[in-house]
Write an enzyme that holds these catalytic residues in place. Structure first.
Site, PDB file in Angstrom:
ATOM      1  N   ARG A  56       0.838  -1.233  -0.099  1.00 47.82           N
ATOM      2  CA  ARG A  56       0.066   0.009   0.059  1.00 47.82           C
ATOM      3  C   ARG A  56       0.746   1.290  -0.099  1.00 47.82           C
ATOM      4  NH1 ARG A  56      -2.094  -3.801  -0.042  1.00 47.82           N
ATOM      5  NH2 ARG A  56      -1.898  -3.535  -2.237  1.00 47.82           N
ATOM      6  N   HIS A 104      -8.125   7.286  11.122  1.00 48.49           N
ATOM      7  CA  HIS A 104      -7.833   5.782  10.995  1.00 48.49           C
ATOM      8  C   HIS A 104      -6.054   5.584  11.038  1.00 48.49           C
ATOM      9  CE1 HIS A 104     -12.047   4.766   9.766  1.00 48.49           C
ATOM     10  NE2 HIS A 104     -11.920   5.076  11.149  1.00 48.49           N
TER      11      HIS A 104
END
Length: 230
Positions: A56, A104
């Site tokens: 990612r 988050h």
């Protein structure tokens, strides 16, 4: 100066090439999310988790902010603006927004497994054996399923004080983030930009709600143009 709070979800970054959280089959990049985004998954197979976030992180180096991100930065000239995002990428910052709260966590940061206050900027791969200054393994600075959301209270206070709220690219179905709009006590107008808008209970209570059924790159510039005339 009016206070503007912008709540963004995965759809904000989707047009930059960042995949939304889950595919139609419920998997994330071919993984059950609990394997790669939970404390249990980390304890079971930390190598798998690190590899997942390394991929990612590499992808984030290859993408750029889209016109939606860039349009938002212009609002800072006329509003006291805060972006509250569920996204872990840095596209808001690269798009020009200067006050961003990440609910988050952040993909370009890591933290100590034993001392969570020890947080480091990190743009390369993270591997087993990479440790904090006290010798403990580092982990992604991401809020996983089952973990508390440390920035939630601060985000709620931002919404509580907002005069105008914009929601972009969020399903408004993932709690606790989806419940933030319930704290909007003084907001006189709320904009909701999403190609598949879903009106949850909190949104259904808003009298002055304007829904823009469009992706971020189309809907956000339209709302920004509207707000510039306020």
């Amino acid at each position: 100066m009016d206070k503007l709070v912008i709540l963004t979800g995965a759809g904000m970054s989707a047009e930059s090439g960042i995949k939304t959280f889950r595919d139609d089959d419920g998997l994330w990049e071919g993984h059950d999310v609990m394997e790669v985004a939970s404390p249990q998954g980390w304890r079971k197979n930390p190598e798998l988790v690190l590899d997942f976030y390394n991929q990612r992180r590499r992808q984030l180096h290859e993408v750029e902010p889209n016109s939606g991100h860039e349009a938002l930065s212009a609002l800072e000239d006329i509003f006291n603006t805060t972006v509250v995002t569920q996204n872990v990428d840095d596209l808001h910052e690269r798009g020009g927004s200067s006050n961003v709260l990440h609910l988050h966590g952040e993909l370009f940061k890591v933290r100590s497994t034993q001392h969570p206050e020890l947080v480091y900027d990190w743009k390369e791969d993270l591997n087993i054996g990479d440790t904090c200054e006290k010798g403990h393994q580092l982990r992604p600075h991401i809020v996983w399923f089952g973990e508390a959301v440390p920035m939630l209270e601060e985000a709620a206070l931002e919404v509580l004080d907002a005069d105008i709220i914009m929601i972009i690219g969020s399903s408004m179905q993932v709690y606790p983030a989806a419940g933030l709009v319930g704290f909007a006590q003084k907001a006189r107008k709320i904009y909701y930009v999403d190609p598949n808008p879903s009106i949850n209970y909190e949104l259904s209570l808003i009298a002055d709600l304007k829904v823009i059924d469009a992706p971020a790159t189309q809907g956000v510039p339209a709302v920004v143009e509207d707000l510039m005339r306020v």
